[in-house]
Design a protein around this motif. Sequence first.
Motif, mmCIF file in Angstrom:
data_model
loop_
_atom_site.group_PDB
_atom_site.id
_atom_site.type_symbol
_atom_site.label_atom_id
_atom_site.label_comp_id
_atom_site.label_asym_id
_atom_site.label_seq_id
_atom_site.Cartn_x
_atom_site.Cartn_y
_atom_site.Cartn_z
ATOM 1 N N ALA A 38 1.004 -1.274 -0.111
ATOM 2 C CA ALA A 38 -0.190 0.033 -0.171
ATOM 3 C C ALA A 38 0.971 1.250 0.137
ATOM 4 O O ALA A 38 2.060 1.312 0.748
ATOM 5 C CB ALA A 38 -0.892 0.045 1.327
ATOM 6 N N VAL A 45 -6.770 0.324 5.063
ATOM 7 C CA VAL A 45 -6.130 -0.431 3.966
ATOM 8 C C VAL A 45 -5.023 -1.596 4.344
ATOM 9 O O VAL A 45 -4.096 -1.141 5.074
ATOM 10 C CB VAL A 45 -5.419 0.467 2.979
ATOM 11 C CG1 VAL A 45 -4.826 -0.241 1.838
ATOM 12 C CG2 VAL A 45 -6.371 1.663 2.459
ATOM 13 N N PRO A 146 -5.778 -4.404 -5.525
ATOM 14 C CA PRO A 146 -5.774 -3.041 -4.941
ATOM 15 C C PRO A 146 -5.684 -1.781 -5.708
ATOM 16 O O PRO A 146 -5.103 -1.673 -6.674
ATOM 17 C CB PRO A 146 -4.317 -3.476 -4.088
ATOM 18 C CG PRO A 146 -3.772 -4.481 -4.802
ATOM 19 C CD PRO A 146 -4.776 -5.140 -5.570
#
Length: 150
Positions: A38, A45, A146
């Motif tokens: 991330a 997240v 993602p």
Amino acid sequence: LEGLQRTGVVPLHPAEEFDLDVQNAIARLLPDALITRAEQRSREVADFAVALWTQTLYVETKWRRHPTLTYRADTLPTLIKRLPKGARLLVVINSVSTMPAQHHVEEALGDQGRVVTWRGSGDDWSLKAALSTLLEPGSTTTEPKPQTVR
């Protein structure tokens, strides 16, 4: 500051080192997987996404200064709610007590989630078992990629 003065480099926080160690372990155990981190650390997240075959597995790491301390899993419900529908989640903790996290993951995701204790390569067997279970070869389930990765 002491480390910076001695070496000219700011040492990584132990939690960041743990993240990197987990990422390296996953790369070692699943050499064909694409692992993305991330862009920003956030409670909403997952730390990593592992893409293998047609599947994506989200991985959240939790580090405790003292591995004997229980991770209470207070932040997991928010993270789980923000996962895409049908997503799979692996929570990797350096703590020996995983019960609160297991409760949240099992309640929300059933067999689409796992929690494992991992403190180094000696625990690779449990990490590999969880990865294998969550990323079963031959499954045609396609999960969303993602959105925020680097």
